[in-house]
Write a protein that holds these residues in place. Sequence first.
Motif, PDB file in Angstrom:
ATOM      1  N   ALA A  14       0.800  -1.227   0.000  1.00 42.52           N
ATOM      2  CA  ALA A  14       0.000   0.000   0.000  1.00 42.52           C
ATOM      3  C   ALA A  14       0.833   1.278   0.000  1.00 42.52           C
ATOM      4  O   ALA A  14       0.504   2.231  -0.712  1.00 42.52           O
ATOM      5  CB  ALA A  14      -0.939   0.009   1.201  1.00 42.52           C
ATOM      6  N   LEU A  18       0.395   4.601  -2.402  1.00 42.03           N
ATOM      7  CA  LEU A  18      -0.030   5.884  -1.851  1.00 42.03           C
ATOM      8  C   LEU A  18       0.984   6.981  -2.179  1.00 42.03           C
ATOM      9  O   LEU A  18       0.611   8.104  -2.521  1.00 42.03           O
ATOM     10  CB  LEU A  18      -0.231   5.761  -0.341  1.00 42.03           C
ATOM     11  CG  LEU A  18      -1.423   4.908   0.088  1.00 42.03           C
ATOM     12  CD1 LEU A  18      -1.332   4.558   1.575  1.00 42.03           C
ATOM     13  CD2 LEU A  18      -2.735   5.607  -0.218  1.00 42.03           C
ATOM     14  N   ALA A  57      -7.877   5.905  -1.285  1.00 42.51           N
ATOM     15  CA  ALA A  57      -7.359   4.899  -0.363  1.00 42.51           C
ATOM     16  C   ALA A  57      -7.046   3.625  -1.139  1.00 42.51           C
ATOM     17  O   ALA A  57      -7.632   3.360  -2.189  1.00 42.51           O
ATOM     18  CB  ALA A  57      -8.379   4.606   0.731  1.00 42.51           C
ATOM     19  N   VAL A  58      -6.121   2.841  -0.623  1.00 45.40           N
ATOM     20  CA  VAL A  58      -5.769   1.562  -1.237  1.00 45.40           C
ATOM     21  C   VAL A  58      -6.687   0.497  -0.654  1.00 45.40           C
ATOM     22  O   VAL A  58      -6.807   0.372   0.571  1.00 45.40           O
ATOM     23  CB  VAL A  58      -4.285   1.212  -0.973  1.00 45.40           C
ATOM     24  CG1 VAL A  58      -3.958  -0.182  -1.467  1.00 45.40           C
ATOM     25  CG2 VAL A  58      -3.380   2.241  -1.630  1.00 45.40           C
ATOM     26  N   THR A 105      -7.258   0.276   4.272  1.00 44.54           N
ATOM     27  CA  THR A 105      -8.057   1.464   4.544  1.00 44.54           C
ATOM     28  C   THR A 105      -7.491   2.287   5.691  1.00 44.54           C
ATOM     29  O   THR A 105      -7.355   3.504   5.580  1.00 44.54           O
ATOM     30  CB  THR A 105      -9.513   1.062   4.848  1.00 44.54           C
ATOM     31  OG1 THR A 105     -10.014   0.305   3.745  1.00 44.54           O
ATOM     32  CG2 THR A 105     -10.382   2.289   5.060  1.00 44.54           C
ATOM     33  N   SER A 143      -4.210   3.855   4.772  1.00 42.86           N
ATOM     34  CA  SER A 143      -4.472   4.923   3.805  1.00 42.86           C
ATOM     35  C   SER A 143      -4.981   6.178   4.511  1.00 42.86           C
ATOM     36  O   SER A 143      -4.536   7.293   4.211  1.00 42.86           O
ATOM     37  CB  SER A 143      -5.495   4.470   2.766  1.00 42.86           C
ATOM     38  OG  SER A 143      -5.002   3.396   2.000  1.00 42.86           O
ATOM     39  N   TYR A 155      -2.090   7.733   6.324  1.00 42.05           N
ATOM     40  CA  TYR A 155      -1.173   8.323   5.345  1.00 42.05           C
ATOM     41  C   TYR A 155      -1.707   9.670   4.866  1.00 42.05           C
ATOM     42  O   TYR A 155      -0.998  10.681   4.867  1.00 42.05           O
ATOM     43  CB  TYR A 155      -1.009   7.358   4.167  1.00 42.05           C
ATOM     44  CG  TYR A 155       0.051   7.742   3.166  1.00 42.05           C
ATOM     45  CD1 TYR A 155       1.300   7.148   3.207  1.00 42.05           C
ATOM     46  CD2 TYR A 155      -0.192   8.680   2.170  1.00 42.05           C
ATOM     47  CE1 TYR A 155       2.288   7.474   2.281  1.00 42.05           C
ATOM     48  CE2 TYR A 155       0.785   9.015   1.245  1.00 42.05           C
ATOM     49  CZ  TYR A 155       2.023   8.403   1.299  1.00 42.05           C
ATOM     50  OH  TYR A 155       2.985   8.740   0.389  1.00 42.05           O
TER      51      TYR A 155
END
Length: 138
Positions: free
Chosen positions: A97, A101, A115-116, A120, A123, A126
């Motif tokens: 992920a 991102l 979001a990946v 979640t 993400s 991040y």
Amino acid sequence: MRRIAVTAAGTAVSVLLLLAAKPHHTVAVATPGASSGQAAVGGGSATGVRSVTGGTVQTQWGPVQLKVTLDGSKITAIAVLQQPDGTPRDAEINAQALPVLTREALAAQSAQIDAVSGATYTSQGYIGSLQSALDAAK
């Protein structure tokens, strides 16, 4: 008696308007301390190369924190300082992920990224830390 009726009606309308309002969904971000908030490499202005550390975002699986390098207002690099790492599954998710991102953030030049799927919470952390760093850079 008329004042009571008008006051009661006004209060009822106010309560209904408050209940009808949609809540904002926010990510809790710890504001970085003054000493770690903005470490200027080329100066503290909005021009030149500088690095800004975003706030630590506490997610369900652990903290996420980023350090963003900017050249003027352009994001040139993003380093992950903290990430959820309590289990081997966390490491597996983050290995997939976080690069996605980072690519998306560099391409978008903002925290307005998707979001990946399957990551979640990471993400959200991040994006929250990235936005915190970009806000501190202004």
